[in-house]
Design a protein around this motif. Structure first.
Motif, PDB file in Angstrom:
ATOM      1  N   GLY A   1     -60.184  12.162-113.381  1.00  8.07           N
ATOM      2  CA  GLY A   1     -59.230  13.033-114.057  1.00  8.07           C
ATOM      3  C   GLY A   1     -59.907  14.173-114.787  1.00  8.07           C
ATOM      4  N   MET A   2     -60.996  13.857-115.484  1.00  6.23           N
ATOM      5  CA  MET A   2     -61.762  14.884-116.204  1.00  6.23           C
ATOM      6  C   MET A   2     -62.327  15.903-115.223  1.00  6.23           C
ATOM      7  SD  MET A   2     -63.647  16.021-119.028  1.00  6.23           S
ATOM      8  CE  MET A   2     -63.769  14.685-120.153  1.00  6.23           C
ATOM      9  N   ALA A   3     -62.924  15.420-114.141  1.00  5.59           N
ATOM     10  CA  ALA A   3     -63.501  16.329-113.151  1.00  5.59           C
ATOM     11  C   ALA A   3     -62.415  17.210-112.542  1.00  5.59           C
ATOM     12  CB  ALA A   3     -64.233  15.536-112.062  1.00  5.59           C
ATOM     13  N   GLY A   4     -61.261  16.636-112.286  1.00  5.72           N
ATOM     14  CA  GLY A   4     -60.162  17.402-111.726  1.00  5.72           C
ATOM     15  C   GLY A   4     -59.687  18.512-112.648  1.00  5.72           C
ATOM     16  N   ILE A   5     -59.765  18.272-113.924  1.00  8.74           N
ATOM     17  CA  ILE A   5     -59.348  19.273-114.909  1.00  8.74           C
ATOM     18  C   ILE A   5     -60.422  20.329-115.144  1.00  8.74           C
ATOM     19  CG2 ILE A   5     -58.958  19.580-117.398  1.00  8.74           C
ATOM     20  CD1 ILE A   5     -57.406  16.973-117.377  1.00  8.74           C
ATOM     21  N   ALA A   6     -61.678  19.917-115.196  1.00  4.75           N
ATOM     22  CA  ALA A   6     -62.698  20.810-115.734  1.00  4.75           C
ATOM     23  C   ALA A   6     -63.835  21.205-114.795  1.00  4.75           C
ATOM     24  CB  ALA A   6     -63.299  20.184-116.992  1.00  4.75           C
TER      25      ALA A   6
ATOM     26  N   GLU B   1     -69.630  24.745-120.976  1.00  2.00           N
ATOM     27  CA  GLU B   1     -68.794  25.916-120.724  1.00  2.00           C
ATOM     28  C   GLU B   1     -67.533  25.535-119.943  1.00  2.00           C
ATOM     29  OE1 GLU B   1     -67.434  29.669-121.081  1.00  2.00           O
ATOM     30  OE2 GLU B   1     -69.191  28.854-122.060  1.00  2.00           O
ATOM     31  N   GLU B   2     -67.695  24.714-118.912  1.00  2.00           N
ATOM     32  CA  GLU B   2     -66.524  24.270-118.150  1.00  2.00           C
ATOM     33  C   GLU B   2     -65.575  23.478-119.042  1.00  2.00           C
ATOM     34  OE1 GLU B   2     -67.859  23.664-113.528  1.00  2.00           O
ATOM     35  OE2 GLU B   2     -68.659  22.238-114.994  1.00  2.00           O
ATOM     36  N   PHE B   3     -66.152  22.671-119.907  1.00  2.00           N
ATOM     37  CA  PHE B   3     -65.326  21.882-120.814  1.00  2.00           C
ATOM     38  C   PHE B   3     -64.537  22.785-121.751  1.00  2.00           C
ATOM     39  CE2 PHE B   3     -64.479  19.271-124.562  1.00  2.00           C
ATOM     40  CZ  PHE B   3     -63.922  18.149-123.976  1.00  2.00           C
ATOM     41  N   ILE B   4     -65.214  23.770-122.315  1.00  2.00           N
ATOM     42  CA  ILE B   4     -64.559  24.674-123.260  1.00  2.00           C
ATOM     43  C   ILE B   4     -63.491  25.511-122.568  1.00  2.00           C
ATOM     44  CG2 ILE B   4     -64.916  26.709-124.715  1.00  2.00           C
ATOM     45  CD1 ILE B   4     -67.640  25.437-125.494  1.00  2.00           C
ATOM     46  N   THR B   5     -63.833  26.081-121.416  1.00  2.00           N
ATOM     47  CA  THR B   5     -62.878  26.983-120.763  1.00  2.00           C
ATOM     48  C   THR B   5     -61.844  26.244-119.929  1.00  2.00           C
ATOM     49  OG1 THR B   5     -64.335  27.312-118.870  1.00  2.00           O
ATOM     50  CG2 THR B   5     -64.512  28.888-120.695  1.00  2.00           C
TER      51      THR B   5
END
Length: 172
Positions: A63-68, A79-83
Motif C-alpha cells: 500500500g505504501m509503495a502504491g502511494i509513494a 522526497e517521494e514520501f514528502i511529495t
C-alpha cells in the motif's frame, strides 16, 4: 503550522517507517517491524499470529509503495514520501489507515495476551520496539485508550494512526 514545522513532522513520520535508518523505506523496513513485534512478545514467525503479522506488513508495504514509490524502484525516498505519501495522507488519512489495517490488526492480536484486547502496557511495548522513545511510548499508549476502558481497540488505533499520518499542510 508553518513550513518548518510541517517538514519536521513529515521527517519524523518518514523516520518512523525507515526502521533501519538507511534513508529510504522498503519492504525490509516492514519485515523488520514485524520481526521486532514478534520477538517482543515471543511469538514465532511460523505461528498463525506470526504469519498474520508478516502478511499484514507485506500488505502495508504494498500500500505504501502504491502511494509513494513514484519511480517504481521498490524504495520510497524521503522526497517521494514528502511529495507523494504526505500529500495523499493529508487528502485522505483514513485511506492510509486502511492500508495499515491488516498489520495493525495482526499486531493487536499478538499484543493481546489475555484475549480481551491490547492493554496500554502491551501497546507501550509495541511502540518501543517500533522506535518510539521509551519516555514517550507510555504516554502515547495511554492516550490510545480513548474510552479509558484499559483496552485499546482496533478502531482506536486506526483513528490515532490516521491522525498521526494525516499531518495538516503548512497552509491549512
Amino acid at each position: 503550522m508553518d513550513s518548518a514545522e510541517y517538514e519536521r513532522k513529515i521527517a519524523a513520520r518518514f523516520a518512523t517507517f525507515d526502521q533501519d535508518g538507511n534513508g529510504y523505506i522498503d519492504r525490509e523496513d516492514f519485515s523488520a517491524a514485524a520481526k521486532a513485534v514478534l520477538a517482543e512478545f515471543g511469538t514465532t514467525a511460523r505461528s498463525d499470529k506470526g504469519q498474520a503479522v508478516f502478511a499484514g506488513a507485506e500488505a502495508f508495504w504494498q500500500g505504501m509503495a502504491g502511494i509513494a514509490d513514484v519511480d517504481g524502484d521498490q524504495r520510497v525516498t524521503r522526497e517521494e514520501f514528502i511529495t507523494g505519501a504526505a500529500k495523499r495522507l493529508r487528502d485522505n488519512p483514513q485511506r492510509f489507515a486502511e492500508i495499515a489495517r491488516p498489520f495493525l490488526r495482526a499486531v493487536i492480536a499478538v499484543a493481546d495476551e489475555d484475549g480481551r484486547g491490547a492493554t496500554p502496557a502491551a501497546a507501550t511495548r509495541v511502540l518501543r520496539v517500533l522506535g518510539t522513545p521509551a519516555e514517550l511510548a507510555g504516554q502515547v499508549a495511554t492516550a490510545l485508550d480513548g474510552d479509558g476502558d484499559g483496552r485499546i481497540s482496533e478502531d482506536e488505533i486506526l483513528s490515532a494512526f490516521a491522525g498521526y499520518c494525516g499531518v495538516a499542510a503548512p497552509d491549512a
